[in-house]
Motif scaffolding. Structure first.
Motif, PDB file in Angstrom:
ATOM      1  N   MET A  84       0.805  -1.206   0.029  1.00 11.98           N
ATOM      2  CA  MET A  84      -0.027   0.118   0.175  1.00 11.98           C
ATOM      3  C   MET A  84       1.047   1.218  -0.021  1.00 11.98           C
ATOM      4  SD  MET A  84      -2.883   1.551   0.203  1.00 11.98           S
ATOM      5  CE  MET A  84      -4.155   0.391   0.588  1.00 11.98           C
ATOM      6  N   LYS A  85       0.663   2.277  -0.853  1.00 12.06           N
ATOM      7  CA  LYS A  85       1.339   3.365  -1.077  1.00 12.06           C
ATOM      8  C   LYS A  85       0.433   4.665  -0.388  1.00 12.06           C
ATOM      9  CE  LYS A  85       4.453   1.856  -4.957  1.00 12.06           C
ATOM     10  NZ  LYS A  85       3.716   0.348  -4.847  1.00 12.06           N
ATOM     11  N   GLY A  86       0.994   5.323   0.131  1.00 10.09           N
ATOM     12  CA  GLY A  86       0.451   6.524   0.954  1.00 10.09           C
ATOM     13  C   GLY A  86      -0.689   6.022   1.907  1.00 10.09           C
ATOM     14  N   PRO A  87      -1.455   7.157   2.476  1.00 11.92           N
ATOM     15  CA  PRO A  87      -2.263   6.787   3.724  1.00 11.92           C
ATOM     16  C   PRO A  87      -3.270   6.158   3.160  1.00 11.92           C
ATOM     17  CG  PRO A  87      -1.498   9.332   3.461  1.00 11.92           C
ATOM     18  CD  PRO A  87      -0.934   8.821   2.328  1.00 11.92           C
ATOM     19  N   PRO A  88      -3.832   5.277   3.818  1.00 17.15           N
ATOM     20  CA  PRO A  88      -4.788   4.275   3.415  1.00 17.15           C
ATOM     21  C   PRO A  88      -6.375   5.098   3.613  1.00 17.15           C
ATOM     22  CG  PRO A  88      -4.502   3.613   5.593  1.00 17.15           C
ATOM     23  CD  PRO A  88      -3.193   4.343   5.402  1.00 17.15           C
ATOM     24  N   VAL A  89      -7.314   4.637   2.830  1.00 14.29           N
ATOM     25  CA  VAL A  89      -8.469   5.223   3.169  1.00 14.29           C
ATOM     26  C   VAL A  89      -9.131   4.847   4.675  1.00 14.29           C
ATOM     27  CG1 VAL A  89     -11.265   5.018   2.558  1.00 14.29           C
ATOM     28  CG2 VAL A  89      -9.087   4.716   0.782  1.00 14.29           C
ATOM     29  N   PRO A  90      -9.470   5.934   5.306  1.00 15.66           N
ATOM     30  CA  PRO A  90      -9.820   5.845   6.687  1.00 15.66           C
ATOM     31  C   PRO A  90     -11.279   4.933   7.141  1.00 15.66           C
ATOM     32  CG  PRO A  90     -10.565   7.860   6.078  1.00 15.66           C
ATOM     33  CD  PRO A  90      -9.768   7.351   4.856  1.00 15.66           C
ATOM     34  N   ALA A  97     -14.146  10.463   4.191  1.00 15.88           N
ATOM     35  CA  ALA A  97     -13.646  10.212   2.749  1.00 15.88           C
ATOM     36  C   ALA A  97     -13.425  11.458   1.904  1.00 15.88           C
ATOM     37  CB  ALA A  97     -14.909   9.430   2.084  1.00 15.88           C
ATOM     38  N   ARG A  98     -14.125  12.494   2.073  1.00 17.33           N
ATOM     39  CA  ARG A  98     -13.709  13.817   1.740  1.00 17.33           C
ATOM     40  C   ARG A  98     -12.504  14.390   2.021  1.00 17.33           C
ATOM     41  NH1 ARG A  98     -18.559  16.742  -0.323  1.00 17.33           N
ATOM     42  NH2 ARG A  98     -17.862  18.424   0.754  1.00 17.33           N
ATOM     43  N   GLN A  99     -12.183  14.380   3.148  1.00 15.78           N
ATOM     44  CA  GLN A  99     -10.994  14.911   3.648  1.00 15.78           C
ATOM     45  C   GLN A  99      -9.755  13.971   3.070  1.00 15.78           C
ATOM     46  OE1 GLN A  99     -10.778  17.817   5.666  1.00 15.78           O
ATOM     47  NE2 GLN A  99      -8.436  17.628   4.881  1.00 15.78           N
ATOM     48  N   TRP A 100      -9.923  12.738   3.112  1.00 13.24           N
ATOM     49  CA  TRP A 100      -8.976  12.097   2.443  1.00 13.24           C
ATOM     50  C   TRP A 100      -8.565  12.339   0.903  1.00 13.24           C
ATOM     51  CZ3 TRP A 100      -8.742   8.176  -1.459  1.00 13.24           C
ATOM     52  CH2 TRP A 100      -7.677   7.587  -1.464  1.00 13.24           C
ATOM     53  N   LEU A 101      -9.763  12.454   0.192  1.00 13.00           N
ATOM     54  CA  LEU A 101      -9.585  13.034  -1.192  1.00 13.00           C
ATOM     55  C   LEU A 101      -8.928  14.384  -1.353  1.00 13.00           C
ATOM     56  CD1 LEU A 101     -12.942  11.803  -2.669  1.00 13.00           C
ATOM     57  CD2 LEU A 101     -10.603  11.165  -3.354  1.00 13.00           C
ATOM     58  N   LEU A 102      -9.263  15.200  -0.296  1.00  8.37           N
ATOM     59  CA  LEU A 102      -8.719  16.600  -0.380  1.00  8.37           C
ATOM     60  C   LEU A 102      -7.326  16.742  -0.249  1.00  8.37           C
ATOM     61  CD1 LEU A 102     -11.299  18.578   1.541  1.00  8.37           C
ATOM     62  CD2 LEU A 102     -10.658  18.840  -0.775  1.00  8.37           C
ATOM     63  N   ASP A 103      -6.572  15.549   0.315  1.00  7.67           N
ATOM     64  CA  ASP A 103      -5.122  15.457   0.346  1.00  7.67           C
ATOM     65  C   ASP A 103      -4.539  14.798  -1.062  1.00  7.67           C
ATOM     66  OD1 ASP A 103      -5.340  16.388   3.083  1.00  7.67           O
ATOM     67  OD2 ASP A 103      -5.546  14.347   4.148  1.00  7.67           O
ATOM     68  N   LYS A 104      -5.335  14.507  -1.538  1.00 12.07           N
ATOM     69  CA  LYS A 104      -4.534  13.797  -2.998  1.00 12.07           C
ATOM     70  C   LYS A 104      -4.554  15.216  -4.136  1.00 12.07           C
ATOM     71  CE  LYS A 104      -4.861   9.986  -1.592  1.00 12.07           C
ATOM     72  NZ  LYS A 104      -4.006   9.068  -1.152  1.00 12.07           N
TER      73      LYS A 104
END
Length: 723
Positions: free
Chosen positions: A83-89, A284-291
């Motif tokens: 797994m690369k990068g922070p996983p989905v929470p 999920a939205r916050q996770w996407l904002l870091d992308k």
């Protein structure tokens, strides 16, 4: 340590023996003695004496299992899919079912939490106890990833103090017993261990066996073979064994496990469940904002924002991972006309087609773009077919160029075929496999999508591919197939015509079984006035209705191992004499035929309240069955209840309110006599999102139904429509 632990390691044709000092055996052509000492054991060979602190250390040593080498191989193998990068929470919860278990400590990387929890279990395990952890959750939530990452973590840090985790999965093969799965997995890690040798390692807590997709280990008798195999295995390895079983949350329930595991000893053994669920919408939205490329303007887009609500498929880690790569594409003001997977696939295909356009620079760019996109789709369909026919999840990179050439011939100009075939392996849908020189689809859902497209096309053209004749189509494959068929109505109608003709003829293989279940999915997707589909004289492993069943489906003289009827409307299905259902899975939205035919009453009933095989309990349920009672006692008018059922099953999609802007299933909603008043009530209660889009001087209206609310159980909606 006993003789039974060492006997499997003796050379063929020789026997391990008990000696005054311990044990002796021939190992790889050399004499080996294991001597019992006051504080442990010594392994004595012609090269000297090796001290071991305990029996586990003896078995793990290079003379016997050589676990250090297996750990090295496993680390190399699994690191390719790290797994690369922070996983989905995702949401994680541990539940104690039988026996005391440690608390689960939440970690940003959930596999670290699982590793820590398993260490606590190992430290507190009872003598002669067996520990089982059921890892449950919906498809795409990350069960396989968490087990794989935990196995990788153990392999990379292996020092003998904790067990290695052997993750066994089918990898595309049609298998029906655990032994076959174990044998193939041992091959993957280049291990010479036999299954009997592995049992000794499991018995001493050196290997934790993780059966990934246990719910898929089915046969014509349901899960009889799988449960029998697991019971035998548990009995054989009783000592310090630990098992991880991953499967869908609705079927491999704790109630079923306790009932089916006759080998489970309540005085020694422990059972817990690790429940994995989608992340909260805001997480999920916050996770996407870091992308990269994501900001609030994308997330709050007119047609994007409504898909990030509780209950949406967009919250599954698989879909979030794909969505994260496509921020620009999701800025489009066009509503998704299909299910989320097909929508994302279309976006990705368009992007891949653009890459070919930029590289080849053809004269007629507009026409070439459409051809390149069609080529990408055809190529991936060919790859999916090759994998299915070879019952594999990976394909040699060398074979891709040939498949790309086949897909391009007759579609692209001859002078471009070599160029597109050469770079076909770079398409975003494919990823490096664990096997060197091989690639696979980036996720099984993508494989199922392109296999569904290929099946529609080839069977519709009158061909019966080899994988249709010999493979098994399970629930997830049927669900994806139904959604693909919905978006390709013309192909699906042609497919249905061929299915009707084919299943009317006898078949000695799995052709009629597979065409029957695929035909039902296609009929539900296209909603014909009369499906004219007779299923007769076959045995069905898994039967799934992705949408409401239309008129004209008759099932007669058929054995059904598992009927998935959750959220399905089966009122128009005719179950006739000779039909037998082993297991029926339903939920609150299920609509069964009334009056209830005796043929639909199963041996096992799976509901949200639990799983039961008690004939009296099942009989009582069906005697009292009334769909109105399932909706919190709300006495809906039959016509309104039917419309709400159609809406519930359409909530994944955007609904165009003009007849020309929607599909057959959507037209059955907006043409319903009660649609105007129901639509008005849904708007008043803020249960729909309404958007419009400027097209050629008009502004068509598109509707997205709330996915976090059950309309048929909504008291406010009931009173508003009743007033």
């Amino acid at each position: 340590m006993s003789l039974a632990d060492l006997a499997p390691f003796a050379d063929l044709g020789t026997l391990a023996e008990i000696t005054p000092c311990g044990f002796s055996l021939m190992r790889n052509g050399y004499s080996v003695s294991v001597e019992i000492e006051n504080d442990g054991y010594s392994i004595v060979t012609s090269e000297g004496r090796q001290r071991c602190s305990g029996s586990a250390a003896v078995l793990a040593s290079p003379i016997f299992a050589d676990l250090a080498r297996i750990a090295q191989n496993q680390a190399v193998l699994l690191s390719q899919q790290r797994m690369k990068g922070p996983p989905v929470p995702i949401s994680i919860k541990i539940d104690q079912v039988a026996g005391a278990v440690p608390a689960f400590k939440a970690e940003q990387e959930p596999w670290k939490g699982l590793d820590c929890w398993l260490r606590g279990m190992q430290a507190s395990q009872k003598l002669e106890g067996t520990d089982l952890l059921l890892i449950e959750g919906p498809a795409g939530v990350g069960k396989t990833t968490i087990v794989r990452e935990t196995a990788l973590l153990r392999a990379e840090t292996f020092d003998g103090s904790t067990s290695l985790i052997l993750q066994i999965i089918s990898r595309g093969r049609v298998l029906q017993n655990i032994g076959d799965l174990i044998a193939f997995t041992l091959q993957d890690v280049r291990s010479n261990l036999t299954i009997n040798q592995l049992k000794s390692l499991i018995r001493h807590g050196l290997i934790t066996l993780a059966i990934d997709g246990f719910d898929e280990l089915s046969d014509p008798n349901g899960f009889k073979t799988a449960w029998s195999g697991l019971n035998s295995l548990i009995e054989d390895v009783r000592g310090a064994a630990t098992f991880l079983l991953a499967g869908r949350e609705t079927f491999v329930s704790t109630e079923m496990m306790l009932r089916q595991l006759t080998s489970f000893k309540t005085e020694h053994d422990r059972l817990a469940t690790l429940s994995l669920n989608d992340p909260q919408p805001e997480d999920a939205r916050q996770w996407l904002l870091d992308k990269e490329g994501w900001d609030y303007s994308v997330l709050n887009g007119e047609f994007v924002e409504p898909i990030f609500v509780k209950g949406s498929y967009a919250l599954r880690p698989f879909f979030l991972d794909v969505i994260a790569r496509e921020p620009e594409a999701l800025k489009d003001d066009t509503p998704p006309a299909s299910d989320l997977l097909s929508y994302l696939v279309d976006i990705m295909i368009h992007r891949e087609g653009s890459k070919f356009l930029a590289e080849l620079d053809p004269p007629n760019r507009e026409m070439a773009t459409a051809l390149y996109e069609e080529f990408v789709g055809r190529f991936l369909e060919e790859v999916a077919r090759d994998l299915a026919e070879n019952q594999s999840e990976s394909i040699a990179e060398d074979a891709l160029e040939l498949l790309a050439t086949v897909a391009a011939e007759g579609l692209l100009p001859d002078d471009q075929i070599a160029a597109v075939a050469h770079r076909a392996h770079t398409v975003v849908f494919l990823a490096k496999d664990l096997r060197a020189g091989h690639v696979r689809f980036a996720h099984e859902q993508l494989l199922q999508h392109f296999l569904a497209r290929e099946t529609l096309r080839s069977v519709g053209d009158g061909e019966t591919p080899r994988y249709v004749r010999r493979n098994l189509f399970g629930r997830e494959a049927l669900e994806v197939f139904g959604h693909v068929a919905r978006g390709k109505a013309e192909l699906a109608s042609q497919f249905l015509r061929e299915v009707r003709a084919a299943i009317a003829k006898p078949s000695r293989d799995r052709t009629n079984t597979n065409l029957a279940v695929l035909g039902i999915a296609a009929a539900c997707a296209t909603a014909p006035d009369d499906a004219n589909l007779l299923i007769q004289g076959i045995s069905v492993n898994e039967l799934y209705f992705p949408f409401a069943a239309p008129d004209g489906i008759t099932i007669r003289d058929t054995m059904i191992s598992i009927l998935y009827a959750g959220s399905a409307d089966l009122r128009h299905v005719k179950f006739e004499s000779g039909t037998f259902i082993s297991t029926l899975e339903i939920n609150e939205q299920t609509q069964l035929p009334l009056p209830m035919p005796k043929y639909i009453k199963p041996q096992t009933l799976v509901r949200r309240e639990g799983t039961t095989t008690d004939p009296r309990e099942i009989q009582s349920f069906f005697e009292a069955y009334n769909p109105a009672d399932a909706d919190d006692g709300l006495a809906w008018q039959p016509e309104v209840a039917e419309l709400l059922g159609r809406i519930e099953r359409y909530r994944t999609f955007w609904l165009g309110t003009n007849l020309d802007d929607t599909d057959a299933l959507g037209r059955r909603i907006i043409s319903h006599q009660d649609w105007p008043k129901v639509y008005a009530a849904l708007q008043d209660l803020d249960l729909v999102t309404v958007k419009s889009r400027q097209v050629s001087g008009t502004r068509p209206v598109f509707i997205h139904f709330r996915q976090d609310v059950s309309f048929s159980s909504n008291v406010e909606l009931f009173h508003k429509l009743a007033s």
